[in-house]
Design a protein around this motif. Structure first.
Motif, PDB file in Angstrom:
ATOM      1  N   LYS A 411       0.749  -1.123  -0.224  1.00 31.71           N
ATOM      2  CA  LYS A 411      -0.104  -0.066   0.105  1.00 31.71           C
ATOM      3  C   LYS A 411       0.755   1.224   0.085  1.00 31.71           C
ATOM      4  CE  LYS A 411      -3.898   2.458   2.463  1.00 31.71           C
ATOM      5  NZ  LYS A 411      -4.759   1.966   3.641  1.00 31.71           N
ATOM      6  N   ARG A 412       2.070   1.203   0.743  1.00 29.76           N
ATOM      7  CA  ARG A 412       2.748   2.341   0.757  1.00 29.76           C
ATOM      8  C   ARG A 412       3.341   2.578  -0.454  1.00 29.76           C
ATOM      9  NH1 ARG A 412       6.542   1.700   5.842  1.00 29.76           N
ATOM     10  NH2 ARG A 412       7.129   3.931   5.477  1.00 29.76           N
ATOM     11  N   ARG A 414       2.373   1.726  -3.321  1.00 28.34           N
ATOM     12  CA  ARG A 414       1.513   2.139  -4.329  1.00 28.34           C
ATOM     13  C   ARG A 414       1.289   3.497  -4.361  1.00 28.34           C
ATOM     14  NH1 ARG A 414      -1.424  -2.537  -3.212  1.00 28.34           N
ATOM     15  NH2 ARG A 414      -2.800  -1.789  -1.905  1.00 28.34           N
ATOM     16  N   THR A 415       1.237   3.961  -3.002  1.00 36.22           N
ATOM     17  CA  THR A 415       0.920   5.650  -2.750  1.00 36.22           C
ATOM     18  C   THR A 415       2.261   6.517  -3.527  1.00 36.22           C
ATOM     19  OG1 THR A 415      -0.137   5.188  -0.605  1.00 36.22           O
ATOM     20  CG2 THR A 415       0.567   7.230  -0.959  1.00 36.22           C
ATOM     21  N   LEU A 416       3.347   5.966  -3.226  1.00 36.25           N
ATOM     22  CA  LEU A 416       4.501   6.875  -3.649  1.00 36.25           C
ATOM     23  C   LEU A 416       4.631   6.733  -5.127  1.00 36.25           C
ATOM     24  CD1 LEU A 416       7.663   5.756  -1.568  1.00 36.25           C
ATOM     25  CD2 LEU A 416       6.886   8.042  -2.011  1.00 36.25           C
ATOM     26  N   ASP A 418       1.969   6.366  -7.314  1.00 39.64           N
ATOM     27  CA  ASP A 418       0.858   6.980  -7.683  1.00 39.64           C
ATOM     28  C   ASP A 418       1.378   8.519  -7.658  1.00 39.64           C
ATOM     29  OD1 ASP A 418      -0.706   4.775  -7.810  1.00 39.64           O
ATOM     30  OD2 ASP A 418      -1.903   5.246  -6.141  1.00 39.64           O
ATOM     31  N   ALA A 419       1.991   8.715  -6.533  1.00 37.97           N
ATOM     32  CA  ALA A 419       2.247  10.392  -6.965  1.00 37.97           C
ATOM     33  C   ALA A 419       3.330  10.464  -7.875  1.00 37.97           C
ATOM     34  CB  ALA A 419       3.215  10.770  -5.268  1.00 37.97           C
ATOM     35  N   HIS A 422       1.842  10.764 -11.238  1.00 38.57           N
ATOM     36  CA  HIS A 422       1.007  11.998 -11.323  1.00 38.57           C
ATOM     37  C   HIS A 422       1.997  12.972 -11.883  1.00 38.57           C
ATOM     38  CE1 HIS A 422      -2.121  15.031 -10.748  1.00 38.57           C
ATOM     39  NE2 HIS A 422      -1.265  15.761 -10.050  1.00 38.57           N
ATOM     40  N   GLN A 433       4.012  -0.698 -10.189  1.00 37.87           N
ATOM     41  CA  GLN A 433       2.584  -0.520  -9.728  1.00 37.87           C
ATOM     42  C   GLN A 433       2.010  -1.565  -9.933  1.00 37.87           C
ATOM     43  OE1 GLN A 433      -0.131   2.383 -11.808  1.00 37.87           O
ATOM     44  NE2 GLN A 433      -0.035   3.520  -9.913  1.00 37.87           N
TER      45      GLN A 433
END
Length: 437
Positions: A411-412, A414-416, A418-419, A422, A433
Motif C-alpha cells: 500500500k505504501r 502504491r502511494t509513492l 501514484d504520486a 502523477h 505499480q
C-alpha cells in the motif's frame, strides 16, 4: 589596448594571443567542451604572468581531482595577482583558489559576494551552479531553489547568452518548473550546439517530464559531435542507459556501461566515473537484473583509489552502494564511523540523512528490505541535502519503493508510485505499480 573577456570584463594581459586563448578556454570550460586545459596552457605559454589563465587552469585540474596541481596553480595565481591584477581579478582568483583548496563554504561566500560587484563574471558565477556546484554540495535543503534565485537575480546582465540560459533553464528544471526549464535550455542549446552542458541540462528536463524517446534521440543524433574525451561524454551516455532501464532493456544499459562508463573505458573525472558506475549498477540490480560481479569489483577498486577517505555526502552515498554491493562491511563501517564522527562534531551540513542512506543501502544489499525501508522512511525529504541532481538522487527513492514491495508494504509503495506517475509518465513505475497491486 585593454583586452576583455567575452563578457566585457578587462583582462590583465597585453597579449592578444593570450587573451584570445583565454576566451576560448573559458567558453570550452563553461560548455564542458574538450580543449579547455589546452587553451589555458596556450594562454600561459604566451603570457606566463596571465593570472586568470593560471587560476582557470587550476579549476580544470580540480575537475579531474588533480588536487596537488590545482593547489599549486592556485597558489601561483595568488602570488601573481598581488603584483598584477585588478580588484576584480584579485577577488576572482581568491574565490577560485578557495574552491581548488576544498574550502567550499568559504568559496561559496566569496563567490556570492564577488558577483554582487561583478555580475558578468561568468566563471565565478558558475561555481554555485550545477549539480556538482557549491550550492548543491553545501548541505542546504533548498539548494535547487537557491540556484534559480541566483540566476533570476542576475538575468538582466546576460540576455540571450548561451551559458547563462543553460544554467537558468537547468535551475528551473531542478526546482520543479520543468516546462519552462526545458524551453529555456532548448533555447540555449540552439544558440550553441557545441555545448555539452546544455545537452546535459536538456536531458535532465527530458528525464523530469518523462520524454524517454526524446532523450534517446538527442543523445543518438548529437553525441557523434562530442569527443569521448569530453568531461560529460560518459555521463550523457549514462542518461541514455537510464532510458534503456526505463524500457526494461538491461542488455542495452550494460552495453553502454561497457562502452563508455566502466573505469577502463572512460576519460571522465573521478567523481563522474565513481557515481555513474555505482548508481547504474545499483539500479540494474535493484530493478531485478543480474550484474556480473567483476563489474562491481572493478568499480569498487577504482572508487577506493580515488576516494580513500571520507569525502562529500554525495560521494559517501555512492561509496556505500559499492561497499554494500561487494559485501565489504568493514569498509562500509569505517566510512560510516567517519561520517558519524563528523556529524557528532557538527561538521556535516547535510546532517543525519547521510548515515541513514548508507545503512539503508547496506540493509538492501543484505536483503533486509524492511530495515532498508525503516532507515529511509524518515529521511526521504532530506535526501536533497547530499547534492547532485534529482535524477541522481532518485536512486534513493527507487530503492525505498523496491524495498517496500519486497517487504510486503504494498500500500505504501502504491502511494509513492501514484504520486510519481502523477508527476510524470514512467513505464518503470507502471511495472512496479503492477507488482504492488
Amino acid at each position: 589596448m585593454v583586452h576583455q573577456d567575452r563578457y566585457g570584463l578587462p583582462l590583465s594581459t597585453s597579449s592578444p594571443t593570450a587573451a584570445s586563448a583565454y576566451r576560448d578556454g573559458v567558453d570550452r570550460m563553461l560548455s564542458a567542451w574538450p580543449g579547455a586545459a589546452e587553451a589555458f596552457d596556450r594562454a600561459i605559454k604566451d603570457d606566463p604572468e596571465f593570472t586568470l589563465a593560471h587560476i582557470a587552469r587550476a579549476r580544470v585540474h580540480s575537475f579531474y581531482q588533480q588536487g596537488e596541481a590545482a593547489r599549486k596553480e592556485a597558489a601561483h595565481a595568488r602570488d601573481l595577482v598581488k603584483r598584477r591584477g585588478s580588484e576584480r581579478e584579485k577577488s576572482h582568483v581568491e574565490t577560485l583558489a578557495l574552491a581548488a583548496e576544498g574550502r567550499l563554504p568559504a568559496a561559496l561566500s566569496s563567490a556570492l559576494k564577488h558577483v554582487e560587484s561583478w555580475p558578468r563574471d561568468a566563471v565565478v558565477l558558475s561555481l554555485p551552479l550545477g549539480a556538482f556546484g557549491l550550492f548543491a554540495f553545501s548541505g542546504m535543503a533548498d539548494h535547487d531553489r537557491a540556484r534559480q534565485d541566483l540566476c533570476e537575480r542576475y538575468v538582466s546582465h546576460y540576455g540571450e547568452d548561451w551559458w547563462f540560459l543553460s544554467n537558468y533553464g537547468w535551475s528551473m528544471t531542478e526546482n520543479g518548473q520543468v516546462k519552462k526549464g526545458r524551453a529555456m535550455t532548448e533555447r540555449a542549446f540552439d544558440l550553441r550546439r557545441n555545448n555539452a552542458y546544455a545537452a546535459h541540462a536538456l536531458l535532465h528536463a527530458m528525464f523530469e517530464d518523462g520524454s524517454v524517446a526524446d532523450a534517446d534521440a538527442l543523445v543518438t543524433q548529437w553525441i557523434g559531435t562530442y569527443e569521448r574525451s569530453g568531461i560529460l561524454h560518459g555521463h550523457i551516455r549514462w542518461h541514455q542507459a537510464l532510458g534503456a532501464l526505463e524500457r526494461d532493456d538491461a542488455a542495452r544499459a550494460l552495453s553502454i556501461y561497457a562502452d563508455v562508463l566502466q573505469p577502463s573505458a572512460t576519460a571522465a573525472p573521478p567523481l563522474n566515473v565513481m557515481s555513474d558506475c555505482a548508481s547504474l549498477l545499483w539500479r540494474l540490480e535493484a530493478y531485478g537484473h543480474t550484474v556480473p560481479k567483476q563489474l562491481w569489483a572493478d568499480a569498487d577498486a577504482y572508487a577506493r583509489k580515488y576516494f580513500p577517505k571520507m569525502s562529500l555526502p554525495f560521494v559517501e552515498m555512492h561509496m556505500a552502494l559499492l561497499a554494500a554491493a561487494t559485501g565489504n562491511q568493514a569498509a562500509l563501517e569505517e566510512r560510516l564511523n567517519a561520517v558519524e564522527q563528523r556529524l557528532a562534531e557538527g561538521k556535516l551540513p547535510a546532517g543525519p540523512v547521510v548515515p541513514k542512506i548508507c545503512r539503508a543501502m547496506s540493509a538492501f544489499a543484505g536483503k533486509d528490505y524492511a530495515a532498508c525501508a525503516r532507515h529511509l522512511e524518515d529521511v526521504l525529504g532530506e535526501v536533497v541535502r547530499i547534492g547532485g541532481s534529482h535524477a541522481q538522487r532518485e536512486i534513493v527513492e527507487d530503492t525505498f519503493i523496491v524495498a517496500l514491495i519486497r517487504s510486503g508494504e504494498l500500500k505504501r509503495a502504491r502511494t509513492l508510485l501514484d504520486a510519481r506517475l502523477h508527476r510524470r509518465p514512467s513505464a518503470r513505475d507502471k511495472r512496479w505499480q503492477r507488482a504492488a497491486a
